[in-house]
Design a protein around this motif. Structure first.
Motif, PDB file in Angstrom:
ATOM      1  N   ALA A 299       2.176  -3.558 -12.050  1.00 14.89           N
ATOM      2  CA  ALA A 299       1.262  -3.570 -13.199  1.00 14.89           C
ATOM      3  C   ALA A 299       1.776  -2.647 -14.293  1.00 14.89           C
ATOM      4  CB  ALA A 299      -0.141  -3.165 -12.771  1.00 14.89           C
ATOM      5  N   MET A 300       2.259  -1.473 -13.916  1.00 13.17           N
ATOM      6  CA  MET A 300       2.786  -0.520 -14.889  1.00 13.17           C
ATOM      7  C   MET A 300       4.007  -1.109 -15.606  1.00 13.17           C
ATOM      8  SD  MET A 300       4.171   3.347 -14.256  1.00 13.17           S
ATOM      9  CE  MET A 300       5.489   2.748 -13.217  1.00 13.17           C
ATOM     10  N   LEU A 301       4.923  -1.703 -14.860  1.00 17.29           N
ATOM     11  CA  LEU A 301       6.110  -2.307 -15.457  1.00 17.29           C
ATOM     12  C   LEU A 301       5.740  -3.489 -16.347  1.00 17.29           C
ATOM     13  CD1 LEU A 301       8.458  -2.207 -12.343  1.00 17.29           C
ATOM     14  CD2 LEU A 301       8.675  -0.819 -14.425  1.00 17.29           C
ATOM     15  N   PHE A 302       4.808  -4.327 -15.863  1.00 14.29           N
ATOM     16  CA  PHE A 302       4.347  -5.468 -16.647  1.00 14.29           C
ATOM     17  C   PHE A 302       3.719  -5.010 -17.960  1.00 14.29           C
ATOM     18  CE2 PHE A 302       0.628  -7.909 -17.924  1.00 14.29           C
ATOM     19  CZ  PHE A 302       1.231  -9.104 -18.287  1.00 14.29           C
ATOM     20  N   ASN A 303       2.819  -4.042 -17.893  1.00 19.31           N
ATOM     21  CA  ASN A 303       2.134  -3.560 -19.096  1.00 19.31           C
ATOM     22  C   ASN A 303       3.103  -2.970 -20.110  1.00 19.31           C
ATOM     23  OD1 ASN A 303      -0.496  -4.326 -18.402  1.00 19.31           O
ATOM     24  ND2 ASN A 303      -0.789  -2.473 -17.192  1.00 19.31           N
ATOM     25  N   ARG A 304       4.125  -2.273 -19.629  1.00 13.26           N
ATOM     26  CA  ARG A 304       5.134  -1.723 -20.535  1.00 13.26           C
ATOM     27  C   ARG A 304       5.874  -2.835 -21.262  1.00 13.26           C
ATOM     28  NH1 ARG A 304      10.259  -1.741 -20.320  1.00 13.26           N
ATOM     29  NH2 ARG A 304      10.321  -2.235 -18.120  1.00 13.26           N
ATOM     30  N   LEU A 305       6.314  -3.847 -20.516  1.00 16.95           N
ATOM     31  CA  LEU A 305       7.062  -4.949 -21.126  1.00 16.95           C
ATOM     32  C   LEU A 305       6.159  -5.794 -22.026  1.00 16.95           C
ATOM     33  CD1 LEU A 305       9.860  -6.182 -21.347  1.00 16.95           C
ATOM     34  CD2 LEU A 305       9.307  -7.632 -19.392  1.00 16.95           C
ATOM     35  N   TYR A 306       4.909  -6.013 -21.621  1.00 14.62           N
ATOM     36  CA  TYR A 306       3.977  -6.768 -22.452  1.00 14.62           C
ATOM     37  C   TYR A 306       3.745  -6.028 -23.773  1.00 14.62           C
ATOM     38  CZ  TYR A 306       0.031  -9.663 -23.818  1.00 14.62           C
ATOM     39  OH  TYR A 306      -0.796 -10.519 -24.501  1.00 14.62           O
ATOM     40  N   GLY A 307       3.597  -4.717 -23.707  1.00  9.72           N
ATOM     41  CA  GLY A 307       3.436  -3.910 -24.920  1.00  9.72           C
ATOM     42  C   GLY A 307       4.658  -3.995 -25.825  1.00  9.72           C
ATOM     43  N   GLU A 308       5.845  -3.963 -25.234  1.00  7.49           N
ATOM     44  CA  GLU A 308       7.073  -4.092 -26.026  1.00  7.49           C
ATOM     45  C   GLU A 308       7.138  -5.460 -26.703  1.00  7.49           C
ATOM     46  OE1 GLU A 308      10.568  -3.299 -23.699  1.00  7.49           O
ATOM     47  OE2 GLU A 308       9.873  -1.295 -23.153  1.00  7.49           O
ATOM     48  N   MET A 309       6.757  -6.507 -25.978  1.00 10.12           N
ATOM     49  CA  MET A 309       6.770  -7.855 -26.543  1.00 10.12           C
ATOM     50  C   MET A 309       5.745  -7.955 -27.678  1.00 10.12           C
ATOM     51  SD  MET A 309       6.259 -11.548 -24.674  1.00 10.12           S
ATOM     52  CE  MET A 309       4.582 -11.211 -24.186  1.00 10.12           C
ATOM     53  N   HIS A 310       4.569  -7.389 -27.480  1.00 11.81           N
ATOM     54  CA  HIS A 310       3.533  -7.410 -28.504  1.00 11.81           C
ATOM     55  C   HIS A 310       4.009  -6.657 -29.753  1.00 11.81           C
ATOM     56  CE1 HIS A 310      -0.599  -6.945 -30.139  1.00 11.81           C
ATOM     57  NE2 HIS A 310      -0.698  -8.156 -29.622  1.00 11.81           N
TER      58      HIS A 310
END
Length: 125
Positions: free
Chosen positions: A92-103
């Motif tokens: 979840a932490m890794l996903f949220n970081r990458l999702y934030g970068e994409m956003h």
């Protein structure tokens, strides 16, 4: 990245008993989130999701440079389903970081259309 490539990559990383339909549901959930939060406000058509009839050659919503987001999300959902909270929290932490970068990437590159409602608390502005 195509749906088949996402599923193939996930299956090569982790042995699992998750059905193809469930994997498509999870990918569809993520693409609905990407669509509604990032793409639709920038003028894209509303994404309606994937189902068993969707060709596996369909290209997913996230840009290729952020395609790792799919395997992170699938790993997160698998661990969540299996009750492995420590592992699911890590994914979840890794996903949220990458999702934030994409956003952030979309925020820098593609302007939001003027007719988008912004929700502040319980009020749409």
């Amino acid at each position: 990245m195509t749906l088949s490539k996402i599923i193939e990559e996930f299956d090569s990383q982790r042995k699992n008993q998750v059905s193809l339909q469930q994997k498509l549901r999870w990918i569809s959930q993520l693409d609905m989130k990407i669509s509604s939060q990032i793409l639709v406000p920038r003028g894209a058509d509303k994404f309606l999701g994937y189902d068993e009839a969707t060709p596996l050659s369909t290209v997913a919503q996230a840009p290729e440079e952020y395609s790792e987001i799919y395997t992170l999300y699938l790993n997160y959902m698998l661990d969540l389903m299996n009750g492995e909270t420590g592992r699911s929290n890590n994914f979840a932490m890794l996903f949220n970081r990458l999702y934030g970068e994409m956003h952030d990437f979309f925020n820098r590159k593609v302007p939001v259309k003027n007719n988008v409602k912004i929700k502040v608390g319980d009020v749409n502005v």
